[in-house]
Design an enzyme around this catalytic site. Structure first.
Site, PDB file in Angstrom:
ATOM      1  N   ASP A  14      31.477 105.439  -0.823  1.00 29.00           N
ATOM      2  CA  ASP A  14      30.475 106.270  -0.154  1.00 29.00           C
ATOM      3  C   ASP A  14      30.030 105.496   1.090  1.00 29.00           C
ATOM      4  O   ASP A  14      30.381 104.324   1.253  1.00 29.00           O
ATOM      5  CB  ASP A  14      29.281 106.529  -1.087  1.00 29.00           C
ATOM      6  CG  ASP A  14      28.177 107.345  -0.421  1.00 29.00           C
ATOM      7  OD1 ASP A  14      28.494 108.309   0.295  1.00 29.00           O
ATOM      8  OD2 ASP A  14      26.984 107.004  -0.583  1.00 29.00           O
ATOM      9  N   SER A  15      29.204 106.129   1.913  1.00 34.67           N
ATOM     10  CA  SER A  15      28.659 105.414   3.066  1.00 34.67           C
ATOM     11  C   SER A  15      27.650 104.352   2.624  1.00 34.67           C
ATOM     12  O   SER A  15      27.334 103.454   3.389  1.00 34.67           O
ATOM     13  CB  SER A  15      27.970 106.410   4.009  1.00 34.67           C
ATOM     14  OG  SER A  15      26.896 107.032   3.338  1.00 34.67           O
ATOM     15  N   HIS A 190      23.726 111.191  -2.092  1.00 33.28           N
ATOM     16  CA  HIS A 190      22.406 110.535  -2.079  1.00 33.28           C
ATOM     17  C   HIS A 190      21.328 111.419  -2.719  1.00 33.28           C
ATOM     18  O   HIS A 190      20.321 110.926  -3.216  1.00 33.28           O
ATOM     19  CB  HIS A 190      21.970 110.254  -0.641  1.00 33.28           C
ATOM     20  CG  HIS A 190      22.596 109.042  -0.012  1.00 33.28           C
ATOM     21  ND1 HIS A 190      23.913 109.012   0.362  1.00 33.28           N
ATOM     22  CD2 HIS A 190      22.073 107.829   0.300  1.00 33.28           C
ATOM     23  CE1 HIS A 190      24.178 107.821   0.910  1.00 33.28           C
ATOM     24  NE2 HIS A 190      23.078 107.084   0.869  1.00 33.28           N
TER      25      HIS A 190
END
Ligand code: DGL
Length: 270
Positions: A14-15, A190
């Site tokens: 993921d980021s 998120h």
């Protein structure tokens, strides 16, 4: 049947911290699997970036994970999945599981009035990836989409309960309330960490779909079908790598993931 690669780890990315919601669900469902998680914290957020840039970042990380001999790639980032999945499909020999289709199928199963809300980053919403995934289900449902860029900022700062977060959510979610959606897909990994805030604003009758559990089920199904389930008796090991090192990722990682979160390895980009 268990194949030779079954003992290899699952690669996930993921980021930043968001994909840990997917990692949690996979660890719960598949406790004997080894996992390598990459958080691209040095380049987070992905959401406001142009599609081509996000795609480049995602392919760079998948190359890195495949070079570590992972047996499967889990794209635990909707922004990356929305921009890079088509290119990734032809590029790697390992199976790839994304968060988009499992989330859409769960929403279609949950909605009663056939009005579904989708919240995500600007990259995800503008890619129309969820529209395409909903069309592919042939469900007779409509989707109202809304980008919520500041949500990622709140989570990366560890703020999942403040009045400010609720005020921002009220503004972002108004179009979904006005459209009377009865189900909302949390189309950014998120957002499950803001589940409380989103539920308070949407009201308790609205079903919130976190794709984490649905994605973990998809990982299980795919590993099983491909003969890749790890048959080791010991609990799986879990590695965490971040492009900006320990920092906030290390601090909040344990809170968001739990006890399996260990030391953070640093992988800086050149
Ligand atoms: N968690 C990611 C997603 O699912 C990316 C958030 C971001 O970096 O903007 O889209």
């Amino acid at each position: 049947m268990v194949t030779a690669g079954a003992r290899a780890p699952i690669g996930m990315f993921d980021s930043g911290l968001g994909g840990l919601t997917v990692a949690r669900a996979v660890i719960d469902l598949l406790p004997h699997e080894d996992l390598v998680y990459f958080g691209d914290t040095a380049r987070c957020p992905y959401g406001p970036r142009p599609a081509d840039e996000v795609k480049g970042f995602a392919l760079e990380i998948m190359d890195l994970l495949v070079a570590q001999d992972v047996k499967m790639l889990v794209v635990a980032c909707n922004s990356a999945a929305s921009t890079a999945l088509e290119d990734a499909a032809g590029r790697y020999d390992v199976p790839i599981v994304s968060v988009i289709e499992p989330g859409v199928r769960a929403a279609v199963a949950a909605t009663r009035n056939r009005k579904i809300g989708l919240i995500g980053t600007e990259a995800t919403v503008s890619s129309k990836s969820y529209d395409r995934a909903l069309d592919a289900t042939r469900a007779n449902a409509t989707m109202v989409e809304q980008a919520c860029p500041r949500f990622v900022e709140f989570v990366e700062q560890g703020d999942t309960t403040s009045d400010e977060a609720i005020e921002v959510a009220e503004e972002y979610l108004k179009p979904l309330i006005d459209a009377e959606v009865d189900t909302v897909i949390l189309g950014c990994t998120h957002y499950p960490l803001l589940m409380g805030v989103i539920q308070i604003v949407m009201g308790e009758d609205v079903v919130l779909i976190s794709s984490a559990e649905a994605t973990a089920t998809e990982v299980f199904t795919r590993l099983r079908t491909d003969g890749l389930l790890n048959d080791q008796e010991a609990p799986g090991t879990h590695r965490f790598i971040a492009s900006s090192g320990e920092g906030t990722f290390g601090e909040l990682g344990r809170r968001f993931l739990g006890p399996e979160f260990g030391a953070v390895e640093h992988h800086p980009w050149n």
